[in-house]
Design a protein around this motif. Sequence first.
Motif, PDB file in Angstrom:
ATOM      1  N   LEU A 183      -2.152 -10.851   1.501  1.00 42.61           N
ATOM      2  CA  LEU A 183      -0.819 -11.401   1.253  1.00 42.61           C
ATOM      3  C   LEU A 183       0.235 -10.317   1.253  1.00 42.61           C
ATOM      4  CD1 LEU A 183       0.926 -13.845   0.591  1.00 42.61           C
ATOM      5  CD2 LEU A 183       0.396 -13.504  -1.827  1.00 42.61           C
ATOM      6  N   ASP A 184      -0.012  -9.227   0.540  1.00 40.68           N
ATOM      7  CA  ASP A 184       0.957  -8.130   0.509  1.00 40.68           C
ATOM      8  C   ASP A 184       1.158  -7.530   1.899  1.00 40.68           C
ATOM      9  OD1 ASP A 184       1.237  -8.546  -2.141  1.00 40.68           O
ATOM     10  OD2 ASP A 184       0.246  -6.709  -2.804  1.00 40.68           O
ATOM     11  N   ALA A 185       0.070  -7.445   2.673  1.00 38.83           N
ATOM     12  CA  ALA A 185       0.175  -6.868   4.016  1.00 38.83           C
ATOM     13  C   ALA A 185       1.029  -7.754   4.919  1.00 38.83           C
ATOM     14  CB  ALA A 185      -1.223  -6.692   4.609  1.00 38.83           C
ATOM     15  N   VAL A 186       0.832  -9.067   4.852  1.00 36.30           N
ATOM     16  CA  VAL A 186       1.602  -9.987   5.685  1.00 36.30           C
ATOM     17  C   VAL A 186       3.079  -9.952   5.309  1.00 36.30           C
ATOM     18  CG1 VAL A 186       1.955 -12.420   6.248  1.00 36.30           C
ATOM     19  CG2 VAL A 186      -0.361 -11.488   6.179  1.00 36.30           C
ATOM     20  N   LEU A 187       3.357  -9.986   4.005  1.00 33.52           N
ATOM     21  CA  LEU A 187       4.754  -9.966   3.555  1.00 33.52           C
ATOM     22  C   LEU A 187       5.451  -8.669   3.940  1.00 33.52           C
ATOM     23  CD1 LEU A 187       4.374 -11.612   0.020  1.00 33.52           C
ATOM     24  CD2 LEU A 187       5.264 -12.656   2.102  1.00 33.52           C
ATOM     25  N   SER A 188       4.718  -7.572   3.890  1.00 35.38           N
ATOM     26  CA  SER A 188       5.300  -6.285   4.284  1.00 35.38           C
ATOM     27  C   SER A 188       5.592  -6.252   5.774  1.00 35.38           C
ATOM     28  CB  SER A 188       4.352  -5.140   3.910  1.00 35.38           C
ATOM     29  OG  SER A 188       4.133  -5.105   2.516  1.00 35.38           O
ATOM     30  N   LYS A 189       4.694  -6.884   6.565  1.00 35.29           N
ATOM     31  CA  LYS A 189       4.882  -6.894   8.018  1.00 35.29           C
ATOM     32  C   LYS A 189       6.128  -7.655   8.435  1.00 35.29           C
ATOM     33  CE  LYS A 189       1.413  -4.717  10.076  1.00 35.29           C
ATOM     34  NZ  LYS A 189       1.662  -3.637  11.074  1.00 35.29           N
ATOM     35  N   ILE A 190       6.493  -8.691   7.671  1.00 37.76           N
ATOM     36  CA  ILE A 190       7.663  -9.491   8.052  1.00 37.76           C
ATOM     37  C   ILE A 190       8.944  -8.961   7.410  1.00 37.76           C
ATOM     38  CG2 ILE A 190       6.270 -11.558   8.417  1.00 37.76           C
ATOM     39  CD1 ILE A 190       7.189 -12.619   5.746  1.00 37.76           C
ATOM     40  N   GLY A 191       8.842  -7.781   6.786  1.00 41.03           N
ATOM     41  CA  GLY A 191      10.038  -7.131   6.273  1.00 41.03           C
ATOM     42  C   GLY A 191      10.267  -7.234   4.782  1.00 41.03           C
ATOM     43  N   LEU A 192       9.392  -7.917   4.056  1.00 44.74           N
ATOM     44  CA  LEU A 192       9.553  -8.033   2.600  1.00 44.74           C
ATOM     45  C   LEU A 192       8.811  -6.887   1.924  1.00 44.74           C
ATOM     46  CD1 LEU A 192       9.018 -11.913   2.258  1.00 44.74           C
ATOM     47  CD2 LEU A 192      11.188 -10.658   2.332  1.00 44.74           C
ATOM     48  N   HIS A 193       9.384  -5.692   1.996  1.00 43.48           N
ATOM     49  CA  HIS A 193       8.695  -4.487   1.524  1.00 43.48           C
ATOM     50  C   HIS A 193       8.600  -4.428   0.001  1.00 43.48           C
ATOM     51  CE1 HIS A 193       8.618  -2.917   5.592  1.00 43.48           C
ATOM     52  NE2 HIS A 193       9.917  -3.170   5.717  1.00 43.48           N
ATOM     53  N   GLN A 194       9.368  -5.238  -0.703  1.00 43.54           N
ATOM     54  CA  GLN A 194       9.262  -5.231  -2.156  1.00 43.54           C
ATOM     55  C   GLN A 194       7.926  -5.790  -2.634  1.00 43.54           C
ATOM     56  OE1 GLN A 194      11.338  -6.994  -0.316  1.00 43.54           O
ATOM     57  NE2 GLN A 194      11.854  -8.994  -1.194  1.00 43.54           N
ATOM     58  N   PHE A 195       7.203  -6.464  -1.733  1.00 46.54           N
ATOM     59  CA  PHE A 195       5.891  -7.014  -2.088  1.00 46.54           C
ATOM     60  C   PHE A 195       4.747  -6.171  -1.532  1.00 46.54           C
ATOM     61  CE2 PHE A 195       8.694 -10.801  -1.984  1.00 46.54           C
ATOM     62  CZ  PHE A 195       8.542 -11.207  -3.298  1.00 46.54           C
ATOM     63  N   GLU A 196       5.049  -4.935  -1.150  1.00 43.63           N
ATOM     64  CA  GLU A 196       4.024  -4.091  -0.517  1.00 43.63           C
ATOM     65  C   GLU A 196       2.855  -3.821  -1.459  1.00 43.63           C
ATOM     66  OE1 GLU A 196       3.702   0.168   1.894  1.00 43.63           O
ATOM     67  OE2 GLU A 196       5.646  -0.571   1.161  1.00 43.63           O
ATOM     68  N   ASN A 197       3.121  -3.601  -2.719  1.00 42.28           N
ATOM     69  CA  ASN A 197       2.068  -3.366  -3.715  1.00 42.28           C
ATOM     70  C   ASN A 197       2.261  -4.279  -4.926  1.00 42.28           C
ATOM     71  OD1 ASN A 197       0.468  -0.959  -2.662  1.00 42.28           O
ATOM     72  ND2 ASN A 197       2.567  -0.166  -2.560  1.00 42.28           N
ATOM     73  N   TYR A 198       2.610  -5.507  -4.650  1.00 39.50           N
ATOM     74  CA  TYR A 198       2.933  -6.432  -5.744  1.00 39.50           C
ATOM     75  C   TYR A 198       1.651  -7.018  -6.336  1.00 39.50           C
ATOM     76  CZ  TYR A 198       5.542  -9.855  -8.425  1.00 39.50           C
ATOM     77  OH  TYR A 198       6.086 -10.581  -9.443  1.00 39.50           O
ATOM     78  N   ALA A 199       1.537  -6.987  -7.647  1.00 42.77           N
ATOM     79  CA  ALA A 199       0.360  -7.518  -8.346  1.00 42.77           C
ATOM     80  C   ALA A 199       0.632  -8.976  -8.727  1.00 42.77           C
ATOM     81  CB  ALA A 199       0.058  -6.676  -9.584  1.00 42.77           C
ATOM     82  N   TRP A 200       0.247  -9.891  -7.857  1.00 48.57           N
ATOM     83  CA  TRP A 200       0.520 -11.308  -8.083  1.00 48.57           C
ATOM     84  C   TRP A 200      -0.166 -11.824  -9.343  1.00 48.57           C
ATOM     85  CZ3 TRP A 200       4.075 -13.712  -5.090  1.00 48.57           C
ATOM     86  CH2 TRP A 200       4.428 -13.086  -3.892  1.00 48.57           C
ATOM     87  N   LEU A 201      -1.375 -11.379  -9.575  1.00 46.43           N
ATOM     88  CA  LEU A 201      -2.118 -11.822 -10.757  1.00 46.43           C
ATOM     89  C   LEU A 201      -1.924 -10.883 -11.944  1.00 46.43           C
ATOM     90  CD1 LEU A 201      -5.467 -12.857  -9.013  1.00 46.43           C
ATOM     91  CD2 LEU A 201      -3.608 -14.357  -9.768  1.00 46.43           C
ATOM     92  N   GLY A 202      -1.185  -9.827 -11.746  1.00 43.67           N
ATOM     93  CA  GLY A 202      -0.942  -8.871 -12.822  1.00 43.67           C
ATOM     94  C   GLY A 202       0.442  -8.971 -13.419  1.00 43.67           C
ATOM     95  N   ASP A 203       1.239  -9.894 -12.925  1.00 42.06           N
ATOM     96  CA  ASP A 203       2.595 -10.114 -13.426  1.00 42.06           C
ATOM     97  C   ASP A 203       2.629 -11.462 -14.129  1.00 42.06           C
ATOM     98  OD1 ASP A 203       5.329 -10.604 -13.825  1.00 42.06           O
ATOM     99  OD2 ASP A 203       5.878  -9.491 -12.013  1.00 42.06           O
ATOM    100  N   ALA A 204       3.117 -11.472 -15.367  1.00 42.19           N
ATOM    101  CA  ALA A 204       3.142 -12.711 -16.150  1.00 42.19           C
ATOM    102  C   ALA A 204       4.009 -13.785 -15.499  1.00 42.19           C
ATOM    103  CB  ALA A 204       3.645 -12.420 -17.566  1.00 42.19           C
ATOM    104  N   ARG A 205       4.952 -13.394 -14.648  1.00 45.99           N
ATOM    105  CA  ARG A 205       5.826 -14.366 -14.003  1.00 45.99           C
ATOM    106  C   ARG A 205       5.144 -15.085 -12.842  1.00 45.99           C
ATOM    107  NH1 ARG A 205      10.532 -10.323 -12.485  1.00 45.99           N
ATOM    108  NH2 ARG A 205       8.624  -9.211 -11.853  1.00 45.99           N
ATOM    109  N   THR A 206       4.199 -14.429 -12.194  1.00 43.71           N
ATOM    110  CA  THR A 206       3.584 -15.014 -11.003  1.00 43.71           C
ATOM    111  C   THR A 206       2.103 -15.343 -11.160  1.00 43.71           C
ATOM    112  OG1 THR A 206       3.126 -12.775 -10.156  1.00 43.71           O
ATOM    113  CG2 THR A 206       5.202 -13.829  -9.478  1.00 43.71           C
ATOM    114  N   ALA A 207       1.481 -14.903 -12.244  1.00 41.60           N
ATOM    115  CA  ALA A 207       0.034 -15.115 -12.397  1.00 41.60           C
ATOM    116  C   ALA A 207      -0.320 -16.600 -12.451  1.00 41.60           C
ATOM    117  CB  ALA A 207      -0.467 -14.401 -13.655  1.00 41.60           C
ATOM    118  N   MET A 208       0.395 -17.377 -13.250  1.00 40.28           N
ATOM    119  CA  MET A 208       0.091 -18.805 -13.352  1.00 40.28           C
ATOM    120  C   MET A 208       0.447 -19.562 -12.073  1.00 40.28           C
ATOM    121  SD  MET A 208      -1.233 -21.309 -14.924  1.00 40.28           S
ATOM    122  CE  MET A 208      -1.449 -21.024 -16.680  1.00 40.28           C
TER     123      MET A 208
END
Length: 329
Positions: free
Chosen positions: A162-187
């Motif tokens: 997921l991070d690789a795909v988002l980075s490829k389309i220009g969303l570099h803020q998600f390059e190393n984003y912890a989806w399950l490690g952030d309380a806002r996005t884990a659920m």
Amino acid sequence: MTQDVVTEGGSKRPAPRRRRPLTFDRVSFMVVFLGLPLAVFVVFVVSPFVQALYYSLTDWSGFSAGQNFIGFDNYVKLFHDDIFLKAVRNNIELAIVVPIVTIVLALTLATLVTIGGSGTGTVRGLRNSGYYRIVSFFPYVIPAIVIGLIWAQVFTPGSGILDAVLSKIGLHQFENYAWLGDARTAMPASMFVMIWGFVGFYMVLFIAAIRGIDPEVFEAARIDGAGRFRTALSITVPLIRDNVQTAYIYLGIAALDAFVYMQALNPGGGPQNSTLVMPQQLFTTAFTKGQFGYSTAMGVVLAAVTMLFALLVFVVNALTGGRERKVRR
């Protein structure tokens, strides 16, 4: 054939039926086909519930021969346990969001596959609808633990797809984003995984229900000028209402459990316990802390919440006209 009995007022009423004598055949039939299943149900279903209720009133550690009866102390402790109450809130959130989103998506896809085709000629679904059914049903045949582990790798920071795909389309803020490690996005991420695993099965369920509707009903709606959206809301959904109710109950029960998905995605309950569910806390309390009496009280509360959820769905269905529709039929 029963004969009518004339009363003093001249009206007729059916004569009382005579009771048939209890023969050996009737008694043996009742014992085998009623008594035996009832005994099995009592031993394997009712008895464990009764035992669980008793153990929840003790301080049993799970590894000792004896236990002390402490009454409702475990339940009092539960409702002062912030971690368990957080797990209850997470379960309720899952039981609201997951069934609604899954059913809406499944109904939409089922409608497209069955009656979403050409607006002229015979009412039919999209072209190659059989292919869509197979592809959508595929995730359901995968065990839940495998689905959880696969998506845990997808969400892995840096190396996940997921991070690789988002980075490829220009969303570099998600390059190393912890989806399950952030309380806002884990659920939300965990909900997405559950919905992804469920939607295919319920799509096939709704397809079967829609196929059971008389095609002339859809033909009449088309002649009257109803569009696809109006047909879906005014005809399809009301006619498969019982199927939707059943699906909501099953999805709600699955969401109230959610142990396998959450344990695979976030074994520790997620950041700030944002994905912790009651079964996870129950498992930890029993097998890590050795408090089986306390964990059994959690199980009793989970069972009560599940039954309350099912009852609430039936009540809402009755209040919104489900019972009246059945009577009119």
